[in-house]
Design a protein around this motif. Structure first.
Motif, PDB file in Angstrom:
ATOM      1  N   ASP A   1      21.831  26.340 -18.504  1.00 60.50           N
ATOM      2  CA  ASP A   1      22.532  25.887 -19.693  1.00 60.50           C
ATOM      3  C   ASP A   1      21.542  25.149 -20.602  1.00 60.50           C
TER       4      ASP A   1
ATOM      5  N   LYS B   1      23.857  27.666 -14.850  1.00 60.41           N
ATOM      6  CA  LYS B   1      24.939  28.292 -15.614  1.00 60.41           C
ATOM      7  C   LYS B   1      26.000  28.842 -14.658  1.00 60.41           C
ATOM      8  N   ARG B   2      27.250  28.702 -15.045  1.00 64.36           N
ATOM      9  CA  ARG B   2      28.340  29.262 -14.218  1.00 64.36           C
ATOM     10  C   ARG B   2      28.158  30.762 -14.096  1.00 64.36           C
ATOM     11  N   GLY B   3      28.301  31.245 -12.887  1.00 68.79           N
ATOM     12  CA  GLY B   3      28.228  32.682 -12.667  1.00 68.79           C
ATOM     13  C   GLY B   3      26.813  33.235 -12.671  1.00 68.79           C
TER      14      GLY B   3
ATOM     15  N   PRO C   1      23.427  21.611  -8.391  1.00 69.68           N
ATOM     16  CA  PRO C   1      24.084  22.132  -9.601  1.00 69.68           C
ATOM     17  C   PRO C   1      23.097  22.388 -10.733  1.00 69.68           C
ATOM     18  N   THR C   2      21.807  22.254 -10.439  1.00 73.43           N
ATOM     19  CA  THR C   2      20.762  22.465 -11.452  1.00 73.43           C
ATOM     20  C   THR C   2      19.833  23.579 -10.989  1.00 73.43           C
TER      21      THR C   2
ATOM     22  N   ASN D   1      23.473  34.751 -11.582  1.00 73.13           N
ATOM     23  CA  ASN D   1      23.250  35.620 -10.429  1.00 73.13           C
ATOM     24  C   ASN D   1      21.991  35.194  -9.669  1.00 73.13           C
TER      25      ASN D   1
END
Ligand code: AMP
Ligand code: MG
Length: 334
Positions: A89, A114-116, A128-129, A118
């Protein structure tokens, strides 16, 4: 470790191939990576141990080959900012500006995942980073252009040992653990791992690891005479969580005692010299810190291979890239 990889055309299941990094070799590397294999590849920082970052099995092989603790997340290498945006993000203040200014190059940005995205969860060690960069060296750039996925790539050495700046250093600790070494010779013009910065929503930059790119100088240049966008702070703990989990006190070990700030060598010491302090291996005779960074791991490898049981290192000024050199030396000595 079981050898998962076998592809038609591989001469032997266990041998590590070494190929001069021309276009044919890079195409071969791309095929090996697509099938989940490991390839050592030159970058401008150090040689990297690459695997496709979207494949949990391939990423697991990196940790196994290096005996790397699984709490130590990997840097993701991408071909450009657009590919980076698929994973991280960039809405954080300064993130896009730093990427545009410093990429391709030795700056790793730690940004919200970023959500999702890959990515195999092991790449970020469940954080989460994500740590991400666009490398500059033409061989890894050509490789990234030939594969549709990002590459997870830590340094191509056993965990805890001196990082590799030459193909022979890769084979010294990872022989038979990797399918192919792309030989770019003395490719690593920076010679030290990338600078890592985490950017906070409160506009603060946190330097998680000093490296070739001088964050203090960049911050001064960008915000000179302006209201500072928050100071740079050094790595630390946020709440109870260790911010940069891989930054172990002991690392980069040549396997023998290291004495820092030495003016001269004792009879049983291999001396790594700088400027007026001569040695068996010189970081820089002229006192150039950029040159010293490029020679650091070569000298540590030479010191490790020498008959002398101990290592002494001349004082290095703690400014500019000298901060990154001293960071590595302190941990080599720890
Ligand atoms: P290496 O691949 O050996 O150069 O090490 C990469 C380093 O980047 C790790 O040891 C961590 O300290 C740091 N790193 C990677 N991902 C993250 C992350 N998501 N948050 C904070 N630090 C990270
Ligand atoms: Mg490393």
């Amino acid at each position: 470790m079981p050898r998962a990889y076998s592809a038609s055309g591989m001469s032997s299941k266990n041998a590590t191939e070494m190929l001069f990094a021309d276009t044919a070799a890079i195409e071969r590397a791309a095929r090996i990576l697509k099938e989940g294999g490991l390839v050592a590849v030159p970058t401008e920082t150090v040689y990297g141990l690459a695997a496709r970052a979207d494949d949990p099995k391939a990423v697991a092989r990196i940790y196994a080959a290096k005996s790397r603790p699984e709490i130590n997340p990997l840097i993701v290498h991408v071909r450009d900012l657009d590919q980076a945006r698929e994973l991280a993000d960039f809405d954080v203040v300064d993130a896009e500006m730093l990427a545009k200014r410093c990429w391709p190059g030795p700056l790793t940005l730690v940004l919200p995942l970023k959500r999702g995205a890959n990515l195999a969860p092991a790449v970020t060690a469940g954080l989460p980073t994500v740590a991400i960069r666009v490398p500059e060296h033409p061989v890894i750039r050509e490789l990234l252009a030939k594969v549709p996925f990002p590459l997870a790539a830590p340094s191509a050495n056993r965990s805890g040992y001196v990082s590799p700046t030459h193909p022979s250093h890769v084979r010294a600790t990872l022989d038979r653990q990797v399918e192919l070494v792309l030989d770019g010779g003395d490719a690593c013009k920076e010679g030290l791992e990338s600078t890592i910065v985490a950017i906070r929503s409160n506009r603060q930059w946190v330097e998680l690891r000093p490296g070739p790119l001088d964050l203090n100088a960049l911050h001064d240049e960008l915000y000179e005479g302006m209201d500072k966008q928050g100071p740079i702070t050094r790595k630390g703990r946020v709440g109870e969580t260790l911010e940069a989990p891989g930054q172990m006190a002991s690392h980069y070990s040549p396997g023998k005692p290291v004495r820092l700030n030495a003016m001269d060598a004792r009879s049983d010491e291999f001396m790594i010299g700088f400027q007026q302090y001569g040695g068996d291996c010189m970081l820089s005779k002229s006192g150039d810190l950029v040159e010293a960074a490029a020679h650091l791991y070569d000298c540590l490898h030479a010191a490790a291979a020498s008959m002398k049981p101990r290592i002494a290192v001349a004082p290095i000024p703690d400014e500019g890239v000298g901060r990154a050199i001293n960071d590595r030396l302190r941990r080599a000595a720890a």
